[in-house]
Write a protein that holds these residues in place. Sequence first.
Motif, PDB file in Angstrom:
ATOM      1  N   THR A 166       0.820  -1.209   0.000  1.00 13.31           N
ATOM      2  CA  THR A 166       0.000   0.000   0.000  1.00 13.31           C
ATOM      3  C   THR A 166       0.861   1.268   0.000  1.00 13.31           C
ATOM      4  O   THR A 166       2.045   1.237   0.307  1.00 13.31           O
ATOM      5  N   ASP A 170      -2.431   5.663   2.133  1.00 14.15           N
ATOM      6  CA  ASP A 170      -3.508   4.693   2.314  1.00 14.15           C
ATOM      7  C   ASP A 170      -3.658   4.390   3.808  1.00 14.15           C
ATOM      8  O   ASP A 170      -2.672   4.389   4.551  1.00 14.15           O
ATOM      9  N   LEU A 172      -4.517   1.645   6.513  1.00 13.74           N
ATOM     10  CA  LEU A 172      -4.642   0.205   6.738  1.00 13.74           C
ATOM     11  C   LEU A 172      -5.178  -0.033   8.141  1.00 13.74           C
ATOM     12  O   LEU A 172      -4.756   0.628   9.092  1.00 13.74           O
ATOM     13  N   ILE A 182      -8.596  -1.519   3.687  1.00 15.94           N
ATOM     14  CA  ILE A 182      -7.720  -0.515   3.088  1.00 15.94           C
ATOM     15  C   ILE A 182      -8.595   0.631   2.611  1.00 15.94           C
ATOM     16  O   ILE A 182      -9.593   0.414   1.922  1.00 15.94           O
ATOM     17  N   SER A 184      -8.163   3.811   0.300  1.00 16.86           N
ATOM     18  CA  SER A 184      -7.179   4.300  -0.667  1.00 16.86           C
ATOM     19  C   SER A 184      -7.752   5.468  -1.471  1.00 16.86           C
ATOM     20  O   SER A 184      -8.616   5.273  -2.339  1.00 16.86           O
ATOM     21  N   LEU A 195      -4.410  -3.556  -7.386  1.00 19.30           N
ATOM     22  CA  LEU A 195      -3.728  -3.549  -6.092  1.00 19.30           C
ATOM     23  C   LEU A 195      -4.226  -4.693  -5.221  1.00 19.30           C
ATOM     24  O   LEU A 195      -3.429  -5.427  -4.619  1.00 19.30           O
ATOM     25  N   SER A 196      -5.532  -4.840  -5.134  1.00 16.45           N
ATOM     26  CA  SER A 196      -6.121  -5.892  -4.305  1.00 16.45           C
ATOM     27  C   SER A 196      -5.701  -7.277  -4.785  1.00 16.45           C
ATOM     28  O   SER A 196      -5.435  -8.168  -3.964  1.00 16.45           O
TER      29      SER A 196
END
Length: 257
Positions: A166, A170, A172, A182, A184, A195-196
């Motif tokens: 991340t 971002d 978390l 997350i 973002s 990203l995921s």
Amino acid sequence: MRYHKAELFFFLLMGFVGLGGVFSWAAFSAASGGVVIGGIATSASFAFMALVLAIVSLACGLFLIYPVMSRSLRERGKFQEMTESLSVRSLSLEHAAVTDGLTGMYNRRYFDDALSEYLAAFGRIEKPIGMVILDLDHFKTINDTHGHDVGDEVLRQVAECLQVFTRYHDVLARLGGEEFAILSPNITERQLFNLSDRIRQAIAELKIKNGNVMLKVTVSAGLAIWDGTETGEALYRRADRQLYEAKRKGRNRVCAA
């Protein structure tokens, strides 16, 4: 107005010093044949009085003012140390209040506060915000089979993996149990999905050793992009529904709203 004891002693000392100066001037005047005060022409008398006042002033400074000043400084130092200690403790408690003790990530309380602030801030500049909800697959089985110590290690390694992938802005958080989130900002749905999925693949490649057994874990994820008007709770519900969709479709996958 009440004066501190040290201030009173200081005024007393200044009085003695002033009188000493007067007698010194009188002694000098008498010795040089100048102005004589009170008809006394003997310089020795004035000199003696000046000496006495000098001794009294010295004693006043050593035995009255210095002890009070010294005690006051020590007390001030102790007070400053105590204040600094309380300040550090306050910051530690504040950090602990918003941090998950196991993983070191932010907790649900911090996540909810950050979500509200992000929606307000990025709503003003009309920028998107993405949310990802991740949940470890079959985590209860890991706890039941290998024990909670192993389960805790799994959670710590998953948290480290999330932090690697991340960005610095971002947010978390460990929402509870085996669920992570997350937040973002300024990201498109395609970017958030990629990203995921990278996170999903990286977690699938983790190897957690338990004795002679090497554990493999997977994660399911659901994501949603803020529509610019919905509440944080509504955004969370949409991402959570996609998480359950990923679970329904067989786990170890990412689903987007």
